[in-house]
Design an enzyme around this catalytic site. Sequence first.
Site, PDB file in Angstrom:
ATOM      1  N   ARG A 105      36.951 -12.477 -21.613  1.00 28.19           N
ATOM      2  CA  ARG A 105      36.175 -13.523 -22.300  1.00 28.19           C
ATOM      3  C   ARG A 105      36.872 -14.878 -22.151  1.00 28.19           C
ATOM      4  NH1 ARG A 105      34.946 -12.250 -28.457  1.00 28.19           N
ATOM      5  NH2 ARG A 105      33.361 -10.846 -27.634  1.00 28.19           N
ATOM      6  N   ARG A 143      38.805 -18.072 -33.128  1.00 31.76           N
ATOM      7  CA  ARG A 143      38.069 -17.809 -31.878  1.00 31.76           C
ATOM      8  C   ARG A 143      37.538 -19.106 -31.268  1.00 31.76           C
ATOM      9  NH1 ARG A 143      36.248 -12.473 -31.510  1.00 31.76           N
ATOM     10  NH2 ARG A 143      37.790 -11.095 -32.450  1.00 31.76           N
ATOM     11  N   LYS A 184      39.329 -11.768 -37.453  1.00 37.00           N
ATOM     12  CA  LYS A 184      38.855 -12.893 -36.638  1.00 37.00           C
ATOM     13  C   LYS A 184      38.430 -14.066 -37.526  1.00 37.00           C
ATOM     14  CE  LYS A 184      35.505 -10.328 -34.841  1.00 37.00           C
ATOM     15  NZ  LYS A 184      34.240  -9.776 -34.316  1.00 37.00           N
ATOM     16  N   LYS A 230      36.096 -17.823 -37.374  1.00 34.31           N
ATOM     17  CA  LYS A 230      35.163 -18.579 -36.529  1.00 34.31           C
ATOM     18  C   LYS A 230      34.822 -19.938 -37.123  1.00 34.31           C
ATOM     19  CE  LYS A 230      33.409 -14.426 -34.491  1.00 34.31           C
ATOM     20  NZ  LYS A 230      32.270 -13.539 -34.266  1.00 34.31           N
ATOM     21  N   CYS A 240      22.039  -9.017 -28.090  1.00 43.40           N
ATOM     22  CA  CYS A 240      23.464  -8.918 -27.763  1.00 43.40           C
ATOM     23  C   CYS A 240      23.677  -8.022 -26.538  1.00 43.40           C
ATOM     24  CB  CYS A 240      24.227  -8.351 -28.950  1.00 43.40           C
ATOM     25  SG  CYS A 240      23.886  -6.601 -29.201  1.00 43.40           S
ATOM     26  N   CYS A 298      29.558  -2.314 -24.344  1.00 44.50           N
ATOM     27  CA  CYS A 298      30.089  -2.471 -25.700  1.00 44.50           C
ATOM     28  C   CYS A 298      30.417  -1.117 -26.323  1.00 44.50           C
ATOM     29  CB  CYS A 298      29.089  -3.212 -26.581  1.00 44.50           C
ATOM     30  SG  CYS A 298      29.703  -3.355 -28.257  1.00 44.50           S
ATOM     31  N   CYS A 352      23.985  -2.809 -32.858  1.00 41.75           N
ATOM     32  CA  CYS A 352      24.693  -2.218 -33.997  1.00 41.75           C
ATOM     33  C   CYS A 352      24.739  -3.274 -35.098  1.00 41.75           C
ATOM     34  CB  CYS A 352      26.096  -1.769 -33.580  1.00 41.75           C
ATOM     35  SG  CYS A 352      27.336  -3.075 -33.657  1.00 41.75           S
ATOM     36  N   CYS A 384      26.408  -9.656 -33.649  1.00 44.00           N
ATOM     37  CA  CYS A 384      26.788 -10.624 -32.600  1.00 44.00           C
ATOM     38  C   CYS A 384      25.679 -11.604 -32.216  1.00 44.00           C
ATOM     39  CB  CYS A 384      27.303  -9.903 -31.369  1.00 44.00           C
ATOM     40  SG  CYS A 384      28.692  -8.805 -31.703  1.00 44.00           S
TER      41      CYS A 384
HETATM   42 FE1  SRM Z   1      30.733  -9.867 -31.428  1.00 47.28          FE
HETATM   43  C1  SRM Z   1      32.679  -7.105 -31.718  1.00 47.28           C
HETATM   44  C2  SRM Z   1      30.161  -9.197 -28.210  1.00 47.28           C
HETATM   45  C3  SRM Z   1      29.522 -12.986 -31.049  1.00 47.28           C
HETATM   46  C4  SRM Z   1      30.400 -10.092 -34.824  1.00 47.28           C
HETATM   47  N1  SRM Z   1      31.379  -8.437 -30.161  1.00 47.28           N
HETATM   48  C5  SRM Z   1      32.219  -7.395 -30.465  1.00 47.28           C
HETATM   49  C6  SRM Z   1      32.642  -6.644 -29.203  1.00 47.28           C
HETATM   50  C7  SRM Z   1      33.901  -7.260 -28.686  1.00 47.28           C
HETATM   51  C8  SRM Z   1      32.763  -5.117 -29.343  1.00 47.28           C
HETATM   52  C9  SRM Z   1      34.100  -4.526 -29.650  1.00 47.28           C
HETATM   53  O1  SRM Z   1      34.770  -4.963 -30.603  1.00 47.28           O
HETATM   54  O2  SRM Z   1      34.478  -3.586 -28.954  1.00 47.28           O
HETATM   55  C10 SRM Z   1      31.415  -6.981 -28.295  1.00 47.28           C
HETATM   56  C11 SRM Z   1      31.672  -6.937 -26.788  1.00 47.28           C
HETATM   57  C12 SRM Z   1      30.454  -6.444 -26.067  1.00 47.28           C
HETATM   58  C13 SRM Z   1      30.552  -6.552 -24.604  1.00 47.28           C
HETATM   59  O3  SRM Z   1      30.546  -5.490 -23.926  1.00 47.28           O
HETATM   60  O4  SRM Z   1      30.582  -7.643 -24.070  1.00 47.28           O
HETATM   61  C14 SRM Z   1      30.959  -8.296 -28.894  1.00 47.28           C
HETATM   62  N2  SRM Z   1      30.091 -10.937 -29.883  1.00 47.28           N
HETATM   63  C15 SRM Z   1      29.827 -10.456 -28.644  1.00 47.28           C
HETATM   64  C16 SRM Z   1      29.066 -11.466 -27.812  1.00 47.28           C
HETATM   65  C17 SRM Z   1      29.392 -11.404 -26.317  1.00 47.28           C
HETATM   66  C18 SRM Z   1      27.571 -11.223 -28.061  1.00 47.28           C
HETATM   67  C19 SRM Z   1      26.570 -12.017 -27.252  1.00 47.28           C
HETATM   68  O5  SRM Z   1      25.425 -11.525 -27.179  1.00 47.28           O
HETATM   69  O6  SRM Z   1      26.863 -13.094 -26.750  1.00 47.28           O
HETATM   70  C20 SRM Z   1      29.511 -12.758 -28.520  1.00 47.28           C
HETATM   71  C21 SRM Z   1      30.797 -13.326 -27.984  1.00 47.28           C
HETATM   72  C22 SRM Z   1      31.153 -14.624 -28.627  1.00 47.28           C
HETATM   73  C23 SRM Z   1      32.369 -15.314 -28.073  1.00 47.28           C
HETATM   74  O7  SRM Z   1      32.281 -15.918 -26.995  1.00 47.28           O
HETATM   75  O8  SRM Z   1      33.413 -15.296 -28.745  1.00 47.28           O
HETATM   76  C24 SRM Z   1      29.729 -12.232 -29.937  1.00 47.28           C
HETATM   77  N3  SRM Z   1      30.152 -11.333 -32.709  1.00 47.28           N
HETATM   78  C25 SRM Z   1      29.565 -12.506 -32.354  1.00 47.28           C
HETATM   79  C26 SRM Z   1      28.981 -13.131 -33.502  1.00 47.28           C
HETATM   80  C27 SRM Z   1      28.200 -14.434 -33.508  1.00 47.28           C
HETATM   81  C28 SRM Z   1      29.067 -15.637 -33.731  1.00 47.28           C
HETATM   82  O9  SRM Z   1      30.285 -15.529 -33.756  1.00 47.28           O
HETATM   83  O10 SRM Z   1      28.500 -16.719 -33.871  1.00 47.28           O
HETATM   84  C29 SRM Z   1      29.208 -12.291 -34.584  1.00 47.28           C
HETATM   85  C30 SRM Z   1      28.675 -12.482 -36.027  1.00 47.28           C
HETATM   86  C31 SRM Z   1      29.411 -13.518 -36.796  1.00 47.28           C
HETATM   87  C32 SRM Z   1      30.602 -12.925 -37.475  1.00 47.28           C
HETATM   88  O11 SRM Z   1      31.633 -12.768 -36.831  1.00 47.28           O
HETATM   89  O12 SRM Z   1      30.491 -12.576 -38.647  1.00 47.28           O
HETATM   90  C33 SRM Z   1      29.968 -11.165 -34.076  1.00 47.28           C
HETATM   91  N4  SRM Z   1      31.459  -8.806 -33.014  1.00 47.28           N
HETATM   92  C34 SRM Z   1      31.152  -9.042 -34.324  1.00 47.28           C
HETATM   93  C35 SRM Z   1      31.758  -8.002 -35.131  1.00 47.28           C
HETATM   94  C36 SRM Z   1      31.628  -7.862 -36.674  1.00 47.28           C
HETATM   95  C37 SRM Z   1      32.676  -8.630 -37.405  1.00 47.28           C
HETATM   96  C38 SRM Z   1      32.659  -8.336 -38.882  1.00 47.28           C
HETATM   97  O13 SRM Z   1      33.028  -9.205 -39.638  1.00 47.28           O
HETATM   98  O14 SRM Z   1      32.312  -7.242 -39.289  1.00 47.28           O
HETATM   99  C39 SRM Z   1      32.421  -7.134 -34.238  1.00 47.28           C
HETATM  100  C40 SRM Z   1      33.227  -5.863 -34.593  1.00 47.28           C
HETATM  101  C41 SRM Z   1      34.548  -6.171 -35.203  1.00 47.28           C
HETATM  102  O15 SRM Z   1      35.053  -7.284 -35.200  1.00 47.28           O
HETATM  103  O16 SRM Z   1      35.108  -5.209 -35.722  1.00 47.28           O
HETATM  104  C42 SRM Z   1      32.201  -7.665 -32.917  1.00 47.28           C
HETATM  105 FE1  SF4 Z   2      28.212  -4.594 -29.454  1.00 51.94          FE
HETATM  106 FE2  SF4 Z   2      27.188  -4.466 -31.875  1.00 51.94          FE
HETATM  107 FE3  SF4 Z   2      28.059  -6.788 -30.963  1.00 51.94          FE
HETATM  108 FE4  SF4 Z   2      25.851  -5.748 -29.975  1.00 51.94          FE
HETATM  109  S1  SF4 Z   2      26.138  -6.402 -32.120  1.00 51.94           S
HETATM  110  S2  SF4 Z   2      27.557  -6.599 -28.774  1.00 51.94           S
HETATM  111  S3  SF4 Z   2      26.272  -3.595 -30.027  1.00 51.94           S
HETATM  112  S4  SF4 Z   2      29.319  -5.031 -31.370  1.00 51.94           S
END
Ligand code: SRM
Ligand code: SF4
Length: 578
Positions: A70, A139, A201, A203, A422, A428, A467, A471
């Site tokens: 990333r 981040r 994390k 943000k 997502c 993922c 899930c 994201c």
């Molecule tokens: Fe996310 C985890 C993809 C934005 C909340 N996110 C993941 C992981 C890394 C899965 C993992 O932990 O193994 C995913 C990788 C998938 C893959 O194969 O690429 C993933 N997140 C993404 C992206 C690529 C989604 C997209 O469609 O673009 C975004 C990358 C952003 C970046 O460049 O940094 C992405 N993730 C977000 C957002 C939106 C935002 O930040 O504006 C959220 C919701 C906001 C928040 O954080 O509350 C988000 N991602 C999560 C979470 C839940 C965090 C929580 O508080 O519970 C996880 C899981 C975790 O952290 O345990 C997660």
């Molecule tokens: Fe993976 Fe869930 Fe984030 Fe989709 S919402 S990229 S399934 S961690």
Amino acid sequence: MSNKSIEEIKIQSQGLRGTIAEELASGGTHFSEENALVLKFHGSYQQDDRDRRAELKKEGKDKAWQFMVRTKVAGGELRAEQYLAHDRMADELGNGSIRLTTRQGIQMHGVLFGSLKECIQRINACGLTTKGACGDIVRNTMATAVPITSRAMEQVQGLAAAISERFFAKSNSYTEIWLDGERVTDELPDPIYGDAYLPRKFKIGVALPPFNDIDVFTQDTGIVAHVEGEEVVGWTFLVGGGLGMTHGQTQTHPQLGKPLMYVAYEDALDAMTAIVTVQRDFGRRDDRKQARMKYLIRDKGLDWFRERVLERVSFKYQPPRTERFGTVEDRLGWNEQGNGRFFYGMWVPEGRIRDWNGKKYRTAIREIIEEIQPRMRITPNCNLYFYELEENAKGKVEAILRRNGIPLPEELTRARKVAHACVALPTCGLALAESERVFTGLMEKIDAVLRELGLEKEPILIRMSGCPNGCPRPYNADIGFVGRAPGKYAVYMGGSIHGDRLAGLLEKTVNFEQIVETIRPYLERFAKERKDGESFSEFYRRTWEVGESPSSEQFHVELEERKRRLEEKKLRAEPVGE
Ligand code: SRM
Ligand code: SF4
């Protein structure tokens, strides 16, 4: 799984070194669990091809290990040659595609163990980094991307860049492991992160109203610019936003940011440092599911949190100010920049850039860049802005798009332009259901209903995730589909295209095939009963008995049940857009 807690692994990692360098040097296909965890802080996730899991297991073989890398892009601001460097890597080191992300970053998928170091080196060689793109750390910092020319926009983008700089980890480990830097042995503790980094994390996003493209209410800290004349004079800090939750676990829930205070222009970095360090010192470290700052603020209260922040700054408290936000949409198609030049917002479905199904997004973007050398920004909706364009670029860009089979934004419904799904399967590791791969087909069906009902020009925000982690930010959308199990989704409704209201749970579980029929009656009712000019978000707010934003205690309750409990006064009625 290792017996050590993540907190122990961080502390014992010697400034995020672990034994990553040693494992890299010894070859192989993947890292140990502990190193894979530390690796996140360096911007990469260890993954496997989930499409091949069952077949490989049957054959008694190991998983098909691979890495997601990333790249951080503060405010989405990207130079043409930086994009082209990723484009080349997509074929040479990745899976042939590039993924723009919802935080304005770039992801490469399918990078093999043996190519990981080269990939990270090449990203650094083009002036970008993966450092701190993942892990318990600040981040990628987002900022309003709309490329209007104004002093205020420069200040907003400038603050995002300054925040990004301030919150890099100070450890030299990244340079040592990936860029062949000399080992530093007498490193001082990190002044912001210490040795345990943050509990989770973190943000940050900076918004220039009326644009809410960055979804400012969903950030741990959303910073809202206040402009007088041409200049940003100060900022209102919103704190405690965040979306992740676990289905059915009521202690986990999304939350929108709440106004904390107004801060003078020059004090923004100090305020930000105070907020991050309060979360560092008081955020829970015993339970990762309760470790985000939103839960600290929920548990201790906003007043308590504000007091702790004010203890750490030299300026006096000033009450938050309000601004009116427009929608979270990007400005797609042709727009004037304000300096006689133009920008073009290019729609990239689900942010996935590849040549596929007769639509050559990768080729088209490469050709546009090579032919007109535009400036570029990645948007928070995973699209691209090309900017600083002369009038004569219009014909060239459109010819390239048409030649490569790319639809122009004006051919799409307004809902399709802003919709997002997502990544989910097959990369993922947390996906419970499909998302990106089924979204085009799903949106074609939803589009057909929208056109039939005459709603093709309506701003309706639809987002899908594989899930409940959130994201693609589904919980403040008008309509959100959230994966529960293969082929099964929870359906949420009642957020807002302005991003300022949480949706409620409409149906706990719906089969993928039933999604369209589940939402159709609500779209029909909107088409029939709405007032002139009323959006879906406004209609919902005016007409629905349970149109209020759900509180945390209501979030996991289905709407019908919530209505019943509200009538029986078993739940509090919450103000709209809390
Ligand atoms: Fe996310 C985890 C993809 C934005 C909340 N996110 C993941 C992981 C890394 C899965 C993992 O932990 O193994 C995913 C990788 C998938 C893959 O194969 O690429 C993933 N997140 C993404 C992206 C690529 C989604 C997209 O469609 O673009 C975004 C990358 C952003 C970046 O460049 O940094 C992405 N993730 C977000 C957002 C939106 C935002 O930040 O504006 C959220 C919701 C906001 C928040 O954080 O509350 C988000 N991602 C999560 C979470 C839940 C965090 C929580 O508080 O519970 C996880 C899981 C975790 O952290 O345990 C997660
Ligand atoms: Fe993976 Fe869930 Fe984030 Fe989709 S919402 S990229 S399934 S961690």
